[in-house]
Design a protein around this motif. Structure first.
Motif, mmCIF file in Angstrom:
data_model
loop_
_atom_site.group_PDB
_atom_site.id
_atom_site.type_symbol
_atom_site.label_atom_id
_atom_site.label_comp_id
_atom_site.label_asym_id
_atom_site.label_seq_id
_atom_site.Cartn_x
_atom_site.Cartn_y
_atom_site.Cartn_z
ATOM 1 N N ASP A 19 9.184 23.000 21.626
ATOM 2 C CA ASP A 19 9.185 24.366 20.968
ATOM 3 C C ASP A 19 7.761 24.763 20.549
ATOM 4 O O ASP A 19 7.332 25.744 20.503
ATOM 5 N N VAL A 23 5.891 27.894 22.049
ATOM 6 C CA VAL A 23 5.887 29.010 21.290
ATOM 7 C C VAL A 23 4.409 29.498 20.927
ATOM 8 O O VAL A 23 4.088 30.727 20.976
ATOM 9 N N LEU A 121 12.473 31.603 21.881
ATOM 10 C CA LEU A 121 11.983 32.889 21.436
ATOM 11 C C LEU A 121 13.343 33.772 21.809
ATOM 12 O O LEU A 121 13.370 35.023 21.253
#
Length: 261
Positions: A19, A23, A121
């Protein structure tokens, strides 16, 4: 408690590492994009995620095998093998659609025993381990998952990925036959519709073409939530090139529409 609890905890650490990369790279202007032989795109974010996960595993589970979409490896290796899809939904990732995830699975003797699906997300993370149940964490907190109790296709929600894939890899008529038997149809696609089956929001997720890293995590998630996962011919396998997730109650009826004729 699952005998794979420690592996599930490690999978969560791997998901955190993934992540952090995805991201940061989402919607950036400097992604490097190439096309694989099957014309599917791959970005340097995909390879960076896989490399980061492999780096952690080399230190924490040096005796385990690793098979990833971008760097290779064999899912047929004996013993324990981690199966990685660094970004499932790369086309969405490239186009700025926030529906993509990192998929992490652990095979033991060829059977998925840990599954981790993280979609930062969407603010959602799903995971499961053999004997430990299936779980979701989102903005509402953490909860154990259970498939729906809808008993018949006439009341079922069904989802696929791309209708054109049915013409190329199966038959569109088979899938359309299934949709006509169901209440509502959607195309959530990729990882998400299998997760929605595990949540009880959908009854059927069907895909005519998948790779092992696309659905290994989904298999353990759906089955630990009380559902059923097979290929489109009814074999309880993630590595046969197609996938069908259901709440179990409508599985045989769905297969009757989708089996090869």
């Amino acid at each position: 408690m699952s005998r794979y609890s420690d592996d599930a905890e490690l999978a969560a650490e791997l998901a955190d590492a993934a992540d952090a990369i995805t991201v940061e790279r989402f919607r950036t202007q400097n992604l490097q994009v190439t096309a694989k032989p099957d014309r599917t795109p791959v970005t340097d974010a995909d390879t960076d995620v896989e490399d980061a996960i492999r780096g952690v595993l080399s230190g924490r589970r040096p005796g385990d095998g690793v098979a990833g979409e971008e760097r290779g490896g064999s899912i047929a290796a004996p013993g324990r093998v981690w199966v990685l899809d660094p970004i499932d939904g790369t086309k969405n990732f490239l186009r700025g659609v926030p529906i993509w995830a990192t998929l992490i699975a652990l095979l033991d003797g060829g059977v998925p025993v840990v599954g981790m699906i993280t979609a930062p997300l969407l603010g959602r993370r799903w995971w499961a381990s053999q004997g430990g149940g299936a779980w979701l964490r989102d903005s509402a907190g953490e909860r154990r998952l259970s498939v729906s109790r809808v008993p018949q296709l006439a009341d079922a929600y069904v989802s696929t990925t791309d209708l054109n894939n049915w013409a190329e890899h199966r038959t569109q008529e088979a899938y359309l036959s299934l949709t006509r038997a169901c209440w509502e149809t959607r195309a959530f696609g990729d990882f998400w519709h299998h997760c929605l089956v595990a949540e009880g929001a959908l009854e059927v997720a069907a895909e005519p073409v998948v790779n092992p890293w696309d659905v290994a995590a989904a298999q353990v998630l759906v089955t630990e939530a009380g559902g059923r996962f097979t290929d489109l011919d009814g074999a309880a396998r993630f590595d046969r090139g197609s996938a069908l997730s259901t709440n179990g109650l409508v599985h045989d009826a769905a297969l009757a529409h989708l089996r090869r004729r």
